[in-house]
Design an enzyme around this catalytic site. Structure first.
Site, PDB file in Angstrom:
ATOM      1  N   HIS A 121      20.995  77.877  44.561  1.00 33.05           N
ATOM      2  CA  HIS A 121      19.973  78.446  45.362  1.00 33.05           C
ATOM      3  C   HIS A 121      18.906  77.722  45.902  1.00 33.05           C
ATOM      4  CE1 HIS A 121      21.906  82.245  44.250  1.00 33.05           C
ATOM      5  NE2 HIS A 121      21.609  82.183  42.832  1.00 33.05           N
ATOM      6  N   HIS A 138      23.852  76.392  38.947  1.00 34.90           N
ATOM      7  CA  HIS A 138      24.169  77.479  39.818  1.00 34.90           C
ATOM      8  C   HIS A 138      22.760  77.745  40.396  1.00 34.90           C
ATOM      9  CE1 HIS A 138      25.192  81.606  41.116  1.00 34.90           C
ATOM     10  NE2 HIS A 138      23.919  81.834  40.539  1.00 34.90           N
ATOM     11  N   GLU A 139      21.694  77.785  39.455  1.00 35.25           N
ATOM     12  CA  GLU A 139      20.447  78.293  40.006  1.00 35.25           C
ATOM     13  C   GLU A 139      19.688  77.184  40.859  1.00 35.25           C
ATOM     14  OE1 GLU A 139      19.024  81.124  39.559  1.00 35.25           O
ATOM     15  OE2 GLU A 139      20.653  81.807  38.113  1.00 35.25           O
ATOM     16  N   HIS A 170      18.194  77.198  49.897  1.00 39.71           N
ATOM     17  CA  HIS A 170      16.981  77.417  50.401  1.00 39.71           C
ATOM     18  C   HIS A 170      16.490  76.090  51.326  1.00 39.71           C
ATOM     19  CE1 HIS A 170      12.403  78.100  49.897  1.00 39.71           C
ATOM     20  NE2 HIS A 170      12.693  78.749  51.206  1.00 39.71           N
TER      21      HIS A 170
END
Length: 223
Positions: free
Chosen positions: A99, A95-96, A103
């Site tokens: 991100h 999940h992280e 980006h």
């Protein structure tokens, strides 16, 4: 009175959701992924699979304190994720990294949310004091309360802008975990479940922020 009941209900729901999230994380932290990879290894693989080589994976203290820092180009994984080989660790790490992928690909909702950060940080530092003074002085200086409401509205917009960013990161995580075979037919629903309860915390926070904003607007309009 109605808004207070709503705020109390939101507070109760927040406690329930946080309890369920902790329960799911604890449960799925005991179930290993089939390839034995740690959260850190999974994070690095997902980054590299998406052509990202300038982001570091680092440990951070605490439980469920994981985050992606676009400025420092780091994915910080908490103690229960970084070195764990569990389904929960795989879901959170992916999940992280979702991100980081957002980006790298210029995902529009993330760009919008990131643009809000400096303004929201400023607003968050003073909004409670402005609102307090605004309530105390609304009989003689009503503009101050409306200024505080404007500041709080920025934090509410930020809360809602966070929702698509978090939901999309989870979708990217599940898709990648499935495509790589790290999550199989048995563990994929567990990863989805863990990330679902994490997403609910953001939903509750956004609704709570909106309800609080409406409360202050109602207060200002009664003056």
């Amino acid at each position: 009175m109605n808004i207070w009941l709503i705020l109390i209900l939101i507070m109760v729901l927040s406690l329930i959701v946080q309890g369920m999230l902790n329960s799911r994380f604890t449960k799925y932290s005991k179930i290993p992924v089939n390839n034995g990879m740690t959260g850190a290894e999974i994070a690095m693989k997902m980054l590299h699979d998406n052509g990202i080589y300038d982001v570091q994976v680092v440990p951070t203290k605490g439980m469920l304190t994981d985050f992606y820092n676009p400025a420092a180009k780091t994915v910080a994984l908490s103690e229960g994720v970084y070195s764990s080989c569990s389904v929960a660790a795989a879901a959170v790490a992916a999940h992280e990294c979702g991100h980081a992928v957002q980006h790298a690909k210029g995902y529009a909702p993330l760009k919008f949310r990131t643009a809000l950060v400096p303004v929201v940080n400023f607003a968050s530092n003073i909004v409670q004091w402005v609102l307090l003074l605004g309530v105390l002085l609304m009989g003689v200086f009503p503009e101050l309360l409306w200024f505080g409401i404007g500041l709080f509205a920025l934090t509410t917009v930020f809360s809602f802008a966070t929702l698509p960013v978090e939901i999309n990161a989870s979708a990217r995580a599940v898709s990648w975990l499935t495509s790589t075979g790290i999550a199989d037919a048995e563990t994929r629903p567990m990863a989805i479940d863990a990330l679902k309860w994490a997403a609910y915390t953001y939903v509750i926070a956004a609704i709570g922020s909106l309800a609080t904003l409406l409360y202050y607007i109602g207060l200002a309009r009664r003056d």
